[in-house]
Motif scaffolding. Structure first.
Motif, PDB file in Angstrom:
ATOM      1  N   VAL A  20       0.843  -1.208  -0.060  1.00 24.83           N
ATOM      2  CA  VAL A  20       0.038   0.024  -0.029  1.00 24.83           C
ATOM      3  C   VAL A  20       0.785   1.349   0.003  1.00 24.83           C
ATOM      4  O   VAL A  20       0.650   1.985  -0.806  1.00 24.83           O
ATOM      5  CB  VAL A  20      -1.012  -0.132   1.054  1.00 24.83           C
ATOM      6  N   SER A  24       0.348   3.618  -3.023  1.00 23.17           N
ATOM      7  CA  SER A  24      -0.476   4.930  -2.675  1.00 23.17           C
ATOM      8  C   SER A  24       0.120   5.934  -2.305  1.00 23.17           C
ATOM      9  O   SER A  24      -0.591   7.285  -2.428  1.00 23.17           O
ATOM     10  CB  SER A  24      -1.662   4.322  -1.874  1.00 23.17           C
ATOM     11  N   GLY A 158      -4.190   2.813   4.289  1.00 25.42           N
ATOM     12  CA  GLY A 158      -4.396   3.871   3.585  1.00 25.42           C
ATOM     13  C   GLY A 158      -4.765   5.119   4.504  1.00 25.42           C
ATOM     14  O   GLY A 158      -4.244   6.498   4.252  1.00 25.42           O
ATOM     15  N   SER A 263      -3.528   9.776  -0.640  1.00 25.18           N
ATOM     16  CA  SER A 263      -3.418   8.544   0.263  1.00 25.18           C
ATOM     17  C   SER A 263      -4.708   7.983   0.671  1.00 25.18           C
ATOM     18  O   SER A 263      -4.545   6.523   0.931  1.00 25.18           O
ATOM     19  CB  SER A 263      -2.266   8.958   1.320  1.00 25.18           C
TER      20      SER A 263
END
Length: 435
Positions: A20, A24, A158, A263
């Motif tokens: 992630v 991201s 996230g 994000s």
């Protein structure tokens, strides 16, 4: 068995959450904030998928070479450690490339290479262990539990990243990545505790089917339905997964979104993917699998079209609706196509076809990432506008989904199984294995 499923879910979460920050946050920082070529980033990001063919060898090797009586645990642990190592090093890639491109590129190859090897080593091992511990009847529940937990983990990661790195500084980026790495390691270790039964220090008598790339290729090429499904998966997943590295820098370019805001995109998409999993579970058995899959495919398609429209109109609200629809469509499509994939196997050749569909998955990710980087940069250079690069790629991905939607109608499970069981087909595969 519930505890075992939750432990397997923790391992799945641990490995997934190490990606992630790279897909991201690091992508946004390198492409938008530091103006590093999309092609460079995506060439680094394809490393894990260049290594994907070794999963077949890793699975076979771990079957025959247990360590201290454990056939999966040591390999899962080694893979998790490599994923964590790659994650810890990856923020330095951005810092070094901004100061010394050559040194940064070397660091990037090492970081993404470590993550790629770790992913392939751990994924094949924990999926094999999940299959072994669950048994044939419990595999569906185990897979559902693992994916459900994974999406929750992606959402939490996230959100955490958006709070830890509201704006880019090397210190904030490094600190956030280290926090995620330590969290992933702890979750993974908790998942491994007493998960796998010990079979004896020198046990190595486990049966295992092994297949070559040549044999898998023959099984696909000799069966028209298998050929269509392989290409269908390739197009579908390349379109859905290829946008991963572009959405955050696109949000920054089109709408001036902060790093904190971009994000959160993975979390917003993840929430609707989670909702889609629940909807797909409710629809299972009440609607044909192909109908459910097509609903997901078209949902993702309309998501792409709205994202393209948002860029043309510079409308942030439309962009968010597109993200939601893309996440929902991806979730429905994932569940339905996974179920369809398990249907497209036959007793005695399960490993052969699951290996083939897994190979298609790896190829699709590689194709999608290269498309995202090379085509976006080329379109930007030709038009002189950064926005054009993103919109061209999203348009191509929408076209790929349209083609995949038409291909789905030609996939017939009954025809597939009938062809696979024909004596002439079995003979051809046997001859391929012997040659």
């Amino acid at each position: 068995m519930l505890i075992k499923r939750l432990q397997l879910g923790l391992i799945h979460v641990a490995v997934a959450m190490t990606l992630v920050p790279i897909n991201s946050t690091l992508n946004r920082v390198m492409i938008y904030d530091l103006n590093i070529s999309k092609t460079i980033f995506t060439l680094l990001a394809v490393f894990p998928y260049l290594f994907s063919p070794i999963q077949v060898a890793i699975g076979s090797f771990s079957d025959r070479h247990p360590i201290f009586g454990f056939r999966r645990t040591p390999y899962i642990l080694a893979g998790l450690l490599l994923c964590v190592l790659g994650l810890v090093i990856s923020p330095q890639v951005a810092v070094l490339m901004d100061q010394n491109f050559g040194l940064g590129l070397i660091a990037g190859i090492f970081a993404f290479g470590a993550w790629g090897m770790g992913y392939n080593l751990s994924a094949v091992s924990y999926l094999s262990l999940a299959s072994e511990l669950s048994g044939e009847k419990g595999r569906g529940k185990t897979v559902a539990t693992m994916f459900f937990m994974m999406v929750i983990g992606l959402i939490a990661t996230g959100v955490s990243l958006s709070r830890m790195v509201p704006t880019y500084t090397p210190e904030l980026l490094t600190g956030a990545f280290n926090t995620v790495a330590v969290s992933a390691l702890i979750l993974g270790l908790l998942g491994l505790i007493r998960l796998e039964p010990r079979s004896g220090i020198f046990a190595s008598n486990a049966a295992s089917d092994t297949y070559t790339i040549k044999e898998m290729s023959s099984a696909i090429l000799e069966n028209p339905v298998a050929r269509i499904f392989f290409l269908y998966l390739l197009l579908l997943l390349a379109a859905i997964l290829g946008q991963d590295v572009l959405l955050e820098p696109f949000g920054a370019e089109a709408f001036g979104m902060t790093l904190e805001a971009t994000s959160r995109i993975v979390s917003i998409s993840g929430v609707f993917t989670l909702i889609a999993f629940i909807v797909a579970a409710i629809l299972e058995g009440r609607a044909p699998k192909k109908t459910i899959a097509q609903t997901g495919n078209l949902g993702a398609l309309f998501g792409f079209l709205l994202i393209i429209a948002s860029g043309l109109m510079r409308n942030l609200n439309i962009f968010y609706i597109g993200i939601m629809l893309l996440g929902f469509g991806t979730g429905i499509s994932t569940v339905a196509n996974l179920s369809l994939m398990f249907d497209l196997t036959v007793p005695g050749k399960v490993g052969l076809y699951i290996g083939a569909w897994g190979f298609s998955n790896g190829m699709s990710r590689l194709t999608g990432l290269l498309l995202a980087g090379i085509v976006a940069d080329a379109a930007t250079k030709i038009t002189g506008r950064a926005m054009s690069g993103y919109l061209v790629v999203f348009g191509i991905e929408a076209l790929m989904l349209i083609i995949a939607a038409f291909m789905l109608y030609r996939i017939d499970v009954n025809v597939f199984r009938k062809q696979v069981q024909e004596p002439s087909f079995v003979e051809k595969i046997a001859l391929t294995a012997e040659s």
